[in-house]
Design a protein around this motif. Sequence first.
Motif, PDB file in Angstrom:
ATOM      1  N   ASN A 130      -4.870   7.929  55.323  1.00 39.05           N
ATOM      2  CA  ASN A 130      -5.644   6.722  55.707  1.00 39.05           C
ATOM      3  C   ASN A 130      -5.425   5.977  56.674  1.00 39.05           C
ATOM      4  O   ASN A 130      -4.324   5.629  57.066  1.00 39.05           O
ATOM      5  CB  ASN A 130      -5.655   5.943  54.114  1.00 39.05           C
ATOM      6  CG  ASN A 130      -5.804   6.129  53.148  1.00 39.05           C
ATOM      7  OD1 ASN A 130      -7.794   6.225  52.633  1.00 39.05           O
ATOM      8  ND2 ASN A 130      -4.990   7.002  52.388  1.00 39.05           N
ATOM      9  N   HIS A 131      -6.615   5.655  57.521  1.00 44.97           N
ATOM     10  CA  HIS A 131      -6.610   4.254  58.384  1.00 44.97           C
ATOM     11  C   HIS A 131      -5.942   4.946  59.868  1.00 44.97           C
ATOM     12  O   HIS A 131      -5.302   4.577  60.076  1.00 44.97           O
ATOM     13  CB  HIS A 131      -6.698   3.473  58.164  1.00 44.97           C
ATOM     14  CG  HIS A 131      -7.634   2.734  56.856  1.00 44.97           C
ATOM     15  ND1 HIS A 131      -8.183   2.256  57.282  1.00 44.97           N
ATOM     16  CD2 HIS A 131      -6.942   2.702  55.377  1.00 44.97           C
ATOM     17  CE1 HIS A 131      -8.945   1.764  55.950  1.00 44.97           C
ATOM     18  NE2 HIS A 131      -8.365   1.729  55.319  1.00 44.97           N
TER      19      HIS A 131
ATOM     20  N   LYS B 279      -8.683   9.839  54.459  1.00 40.32           N
ATOM     21  CA  LYS B 279      -9.809   8.713  54.586  1.00 40.32           C
ATOM     22  C   LYS B 279     -10.196   7.344  55.371  1.00 40.32           C
ATOM     23  O   LYS B 279      -9.304   6.701  56.219  1.00 40.32           O
ATOM     24  CB  LYS B 279      -9.798   8.398  53.015  1.00 40.32           C
ATOM     25  CG  LYS B 279      -9.690   9.274  51.882  1.00 40.32           C
ATOM     26  CD  LYS B 279     -10.085   9.099  50.315  1.00 40.32           C
ATOM     27  CE  LYS B 279     -10.397   9.922  49.508  1.00 40.32           C
ATOM     28  NZ  LYS B 279     -10.509   9.175  47.936  1.00 40.32           N
ATOM     29  N   ASN B 280     -10.661   7.121  55.594  1.00 36.86           N
ATOM     30  CA  ASN B 280     -11.137   5.785  56.869  1.00 36.86           C
ATOM     31  C   ASN B 280     -10.268   6.471  58.328  1.00 36.86           C
ATOM     32  O   ASN B 280      -9.967   5.472  58.711  1.00 36.86           O
ATOM     33  CB  ASN B 280     -10.673   4.740  56.159  1.00 36.86           C
ATOM     34  CG  ASN B 280     -11.333   4.401  54.995  1.00 36.86           C
ATOM     35  OD1 ASN B 280     -12.527   4.761  54.674  1.00 36.86           O
ATOM     36  ND2 ASN B 280     -11.069   4.081  53.446  1.00 36.86           N
TER      37      ASN B 280
ATOM     38  N   LYS C  33     -10.273   8.101  62.077  1.00 34.20           N
ATOM     39  CA  LYS C  33     -11.294   8.131  63.142  1.00 34.20           C
ATOM     40  C   LYS C  33     -10.360   9.987  64.211  1.00 34.20           C
ATOM     41  O   LYS C  33      -9.389   9.547  64.326  1.00 34.20           O
ATOM     42  CB  LYS C  33     -11.405   7.103  64.593  1.00 34.20           C
ATOM     43  CG  LYS C  33     -11.862   6.023  63.273  1.00 34.20           C
ATOM     44  CD  LYS C  33     -12.148   4.807  64.234  1.00 34.20           C
ATOM     45  CE  LYS C  33     -12.738   3.236  63.768  1.00 34.20           C
ATOM     46  NZ  LYS C  33     -12.536   2.293  65.003  1.00 34.20           N
TER      47      LYS C  33
ATOM     48  N   SER D 287     -13.468  11.284  53.666  1.00 33.46           N
ATOM     49  CA  SER D 287     -14.658  10.826  53.394  1.00 33.46           C
ATOM     50  C   SER D 287     -14.312   9.229  53.709  1.00 33.46           C
ATOM     51  O   SER D 287     -13.668   8.811  54.243  1.00 33.46           O
ATOM     52  CB  SER D 287     -13.801   9.743  52.352  1.00 33.46           C
ATOM     53  OG  SER D 287     -14.609  10.963  50.779  1.00 33.46           O
ATOM     54  N   ASN D 288     -15.715   8.706  54.702  1.00 38.87           N
ATOM     55  CA  ASN D 288     -15.526   7.008  55.351  1.00 38.87           C
ATOM     56  C   ASN D 288     -14.839   7.613  56.930  1.00 38.87           C
ATOM     57  O   ASN D 288     -14.164   6.773  57.601  1.00 38.87           O
ATOM     58  CB  ASN D 288     -15.041   6.142  54.491  1.00 38.87           C
ATOM     59  CG  ASN D 288     -15.958   5.836  53.509  1.00 38.87           C
ATOM     60  OD1 ASN D 288     -17.437   5.936  53.679  1.00 38.87           O
ATOM     61  ND2 ASN D 288     -15.078   5.716  52.334  1.00 38.87           N
ATOM     62  N   SER D 289     -15.072   8.596  57.112  1.00 42.21           N
ATOM     63  CA  SER D 289     -14.248   9.397  58.492  1.00 42.21           C
ATOM     64  C   SER D 289     -15.153   9.231  59.223  1.00 42.21           C
ATOM     65  O   SER D 289     -15.873   9.312  59.346  1.00 42.21           O
ATOM     66  CB  SER D 289     -12.755  10.153  58.168  1.00 42.21           C
ATOM     67  OG  SER D 289     -12.158  10.245  57.352  1.00 42.21           O
ATOM     68  N   LYS D 290     -14.587   9.340  60.267  1.00 41.27           N
ATOM     69  CA  LYS D 290     -15.576   8.942  61.881  1.00 41.27           C
ATOM     70  C   LYS D 290     -15.001  10.093  62.664  1.00 41.27           C
ATOM     71  O   LYS D 290     -13.875   9.971  63.026  1.00 41.27           O
ATOM     72  CB  LYS D 290     -15.638   7.670  62.483  1.00 41.27           C
ATOM     73  CG  LYS D 290     -16.624   6.238  61.962  1.00 41.27           C
ATOM     74  CD  LYS D 290     -16.599   5.597  62.870  1.00 41.27           C
ATOM     75  CE  LYS D 290     -16.679   4.337  61.764  1.00 41.27           C
ATOM     76  NZ  LYS D 290     -16.991   2.798  62.761  1.00 41.27           N
TER      77      LYS D 290
ATOM     78  N   LYS E 254     -19.664  13.232  53.681  1.00 39.78           N
ATOM     79  CA  LYS E 254     -18.631  12.334  52.958  1.00 39.78           C
ATOM     80  C   LYS E 254     -18.358  11.877  54.742  1.00 39.78           C
ATOM     81  O   LYS E 254     -17.969  10.119  54.449  1.00 39.78           O
ATOM     82  CB  LYS E 254     -17.383  13.095  52.508  1.00 39.78           C
ATOM     83  CG  LYS E 254     -18.555  13.039  51.180  1.00 39.78           C
ATOM     84  CD  LYS E 254     -16.810  13.673  50.419  1.00 39.78           C
ATOM     85  CE  LYS E 254     -16.755  14.206  49.003  1.00 39.78           C
ATOM     86  NZ  LYS E 254     -15.705  14.552  48.265  1.00 39.78           N
TER      87      LYS E 254
ATOM     88  N   GLU F 107     -18.397   9.608  57.608  1.00 41.62           N
ATOM     89  CA  GLU F 107     -19.286   8.160  58.221  1.00 41.62           C
ATOM     90  C   GLU F 107     -19.786   8.394  59.853  1.00 41.62           C
ATOM     91  O   GLU F 107     -19.152   9.072  61.042  1.00 41.62           O
ATOM     92  CB  GLU F 107     -19.034   6.770  58.764  1.00 41.62           C
ATOM     93  CG  GLU F 107     -19.422   5.737  58.892  1.00 41.62           C
ATOM     94  CD  GLU F 107     -18.744   4.407  59.073  1.00 41.62           C
ATOM     95  OE1 GLU F 107     -18.955   3.039  59.780  1.00 41.62           O
ATOM     96  OE2 GLU F 107     -17.520   4.240  58.395  1.00 41.62           O
TER      97      GLU F 107
END
Length: 199
Positions: free
Chosen positions: A26-27, A46-47, A49, A66-69, A87, A89
């Motif tokens: 994550n992050h 998840k989340n 970059k 999910s929510n990753s760039k 999924k 971003e």
Amino acid sequence: MKVLVDGESYLDILFEKHLGPHKHFNHIEFEDCQFVDCDFSETQFKNCKFLNCIFERCNFSLVDLSNSKLFEVRFQDSKLIGVDWAKAEWAIYHLDFELNFTRCILNDSSFFGLKLHELVLDECKLHDVDFREGDFTNSSMTYCNFRHSLFMRTNLQGVDFSDSEEYVIDVFENNVKKARFSRSEALSLLESLGVELVD
């Protein structure tokens, strides 16, 4: 082997033969990183970059983004089966994310509803891939195999399908203006017109 830590940023690092299947991250931010011979199958990013990163000979199958760039990311000689790219971003104000796949396997994946202009798919296997409702204007999809892939209400304007094969594209259901097709494979487009070809 480098251990990935949630919330960390990694700049210009080589990850080689990293084994991370079934892991949860994550992050995490990756910039100018290179991944070689890594296994991230069924991993959750998840989340996260990924900026200007390269994946070579990696297993990215069933990854959850999910929510990753992703921006300026290249996959080469990699396996990416069953990935739902929708999924991730994707900023609505941006259209060209410089996503590049070369000699990759992307079977059973989904790009449903995405706007990915100038997407590059070169020498890839794309069986049962969902491109419906997407916008892939000016993309390059050359030397690929699209067996059983879905195109419906898809914007394929200006897409180069040169030397690709086994696609089924209904010209009434999709925008193919200025798209390029190899002459032999383009005959399949006539099926949607109800044209019968005879020798």
